[in-house]
Design a protein around this motif. Sequence first.
Motif, short mmCIF file in Angstrom:
data_model
loop_
_atom_site.label_atom_id
_atom_site.label_comp_id
_atom_site.label_asym_id
_atom_site.label_seq_id
_atom_site.Cartn_x
_atom_site.Cartn_y
_atom_site.Cartn_z
N GLU A 1 0.86 -1.18 0.00
CA GLU A 1 0.00 0.00 0.00
C GLU A 1 0.89 1.23 0.00
OE1 GLU A 1 -3.07 -0.04 2.96
OE2 GLU A 1 -3.37 -2.19 2.70
N VAL A 2 0.63 2.14 -0.93
CA VAL A 2 1.45 3.33 -1.10
C VAL A 2 0.59 4.55 -0.83
CG1 VAL A 2 2.88 4.63 -2.72
CG2 VAL A 2 2.83 2.14 -2.84
N ASP A 3 1.07 5.45 0.02
CA ASP A 3 0.36 6.69 0.32
C ASP A 3 1.32 7.86 0.18
OD1 ASP A 3 -2.22 5.60 1.14
OD2 ASP A 3 -1.16 4.83 2.90
N THR A 4 0.87 8.95 -0.43
CA THR A 4 1.71 10.14 -0.50
C THR A 4 1.65 10.85 0.85
OG1 THR A 4 -0.12 11.41 -1.43
CG2 THR A 4 1.47 10.52 -2.98
N VAL A 5 2.80 11.34 1.31
CA VAL A 5 2.90 12.03 2.59
C VAL A 5 3.89 13.19 2.45
CG1 VAL A 5 2.37 10.00 4.01
CG2 VAL A 5 4.72 10.46 3.40
N ASP A 6 3.90 14.02 3.47
CA ASP A 6 4.85 15.13 3.53
C ASP A 6 6.24 14.55 3.75
OD1 ASP A 6 6.17 17.51 3.87
OD2 ASP A 6 5.21 18.02 5.77
N CYS A 7 7.21 15.02 3.00
CA CYS A 7 8.58 14.49 3.10
C CYS A 7 9.19 14.72 4.48
CB CYS A 7 9.46 15.11 2.02
SG CYS A 7 9.03 14.57 0.35
N SER A 8 8.71 15.72 5.21
CA SER A 8 9.26 15.99 6.54
C SER A 8 8.48 15.29 7.64
CB SER A 8 9.27 17.50 6.80
OG SER A 8 7.94 18.00 6.78
N SER A 9 7.61 14.35 7.29
CA SER A 9 6.76 13.69 8.28
C SER A 9 7.55 12.78 9.22
CB SER A 9 5.67 12.88 7.60
OG SER A 9 6.23 11.77 6.91
N GLY A 10 8.67 12.25 8.75
CA GLY A 10 9.48 11.36 9.59
C GLY A 10 8.86 10.00 9.81
N LYS A 11 7.89 9.64 9.01
CA LYS A 11 7.22 8.34 9.16
C LYS A 11 8.16 7.21 8.78
CE LYS A 11 2.46 9.72 8.48
NZ LYS A 11 1.21 9.39 7.80
N ALA A 12 7.84 6.02 9.29
CA ALA A 12 8.60 4.82 8.93
C ALA A 12 8.29 4.47 7.48
CB ALA A 12 8.20 3.68 9.84
N ASP A 13 9.19 3.76 6.84
CA ASP A 13 9.03 3.35 5.45
C ASP A 13 8.75 4.53 4.53
OD1 ASP A 13 9.35 0.61 6.10
OD2 ASP A 13 7.25 0.53 6.73
N LEU A 14 9.51 5.61 4.72
CA LEU A 14 9.34 6.83 3.92
C LEU A 14 10.33 6.82 2.77
CD1 LEU A 14 7.89 9.59 3.71
CD2 LEU A 14 9.73 10.53 5.11
N PHE A 15 9.81 7.03 1.56
CA PHE A 15 10.63 7.04 0.36
C PHE A 15 10.31 8.28 -0.46
CE2 PHE A 15 10.15 2.63 1.53
CZ PHE A 15 11.41 2.09 1.33
N LYS A 16 11.34 8.78 -1.16
CA LYS A 16 11.15 9.89 -2.09
C LYS A 16 11.11 9.31 -3.50
CE LYS A 16 12.61 14.54 -3.07
NZ LYS A 16 13.40 15.65 -2.57
N VAL A 17 10.12 9.74 -4.29
CA VAL A 17 10.00 9.27 -5.66
C VAL A 17 11.03 10.02 -6.50
CG1 VAL A 17 8.48 9.05 -7.66
CG2 VAL A 17 7.54 8.81 -5.34
N VAL A 18 12.01 9.29 -7.04
CA VAL A 18 13.06 9.88 -7.85
C VAL A 18 12.57 10.04 -9.29
CG1 VAL A 18 15.41 9.57 -8.72
CG2 VAL A 18 14.85 8.93 -6.36
N LYS A 19 11.92 9.02 -9.80
CA LYS A 19 11.35 9.11 -11.14
C LYS A 19 10.21 8.12 -11.26
CE LYS A 19 14.90 6.17 -13.26
NZ LYS A 19 15.89 6.04 -14.30
N VAL A 20 9.35 8.38 -12.24
CA VAL A 20 8.22 7.51 -12.55
C VAL A 20 8.38 7.05 -13.99
CG1 VAL A 20 5.71 7.34 -12.72
CG2 VAL A 20 6.73 8.80 -10.97
N ILE A 21 8.33 5.76 -14.20
CA ILE A 21 8.46 5.20 -15.54
C ILE A 21 7.09 4.64 -15.93
CG2 ILE A 21 9.67 3.56 -17.01
CD1 ILE A 21 11.95 3.64 -14.91
N ASP A 22 6.45 5.28 -16.90
CA ASP A 22 5.11 4.89 -17.32
C ASP A 22 5.13 3.74 -18.32
OD1 ASP A 22 3.57 6.79 -15.83
OD2 ASP A 22 4.22 8.35 -17.20
N ASN A 23 3.99 3.08 -18.42
CA ASN A 23 3.73 2.01 -19.40
C ASN A 23 4.64 0.80 -19.26
OD1 ASN A 23 1.66 3.57 -20.63
ND2 ASN A 23 3.24 4.71 -21.73
N THR A 24 4.96 0.44 -18.03
CA THR A 24 5.80 -0.74 -17.80
C THR A 24 5.62 -1.25 -16.38
OG1 THR A 24 8.02 -1.66 -17.98
CG2 THR A 24 7.85 0.54 -17.05
#
Length: 126
Positions: free
Chosen positions: A71-94
Amino acid sequence: MTTPSAPFAPEQPAAPAKKGGALLKKVGGFIVVLIVAVAVKVGLPHLTGDAPVHAEAGECVTVTGPDNAPEVDTVDCSSGKADLFKVVKVIDNTFDVNKCGDELSALAQELGSDKFVLCLDEVVKK
């Protein structure tokens, strides 16, 4: 003295059912069931928040749940939540998670007919 019984009247035969009307009801019922099924399949995940997130590069997401159904949820980058990742890039159609390279985590997602891979970099807690 007894009263004479009513004269015998033969029963009128029932009117034959229209075959076209019964068929129309069956087809109409099937169409209603089909529409409800599609609405539940497509709409319910969006209403309950279980739909995959199509995050944009630069946004942060949390990833929870099992590996086979994360399950993926968008959150504030400064939230400090566990399992926090920054999206570097999105590759469509694959669904090819190897396109993110070895240095990034990858998560294949599907949203309706869109398929895409989120390339993720873990946000280190400060």
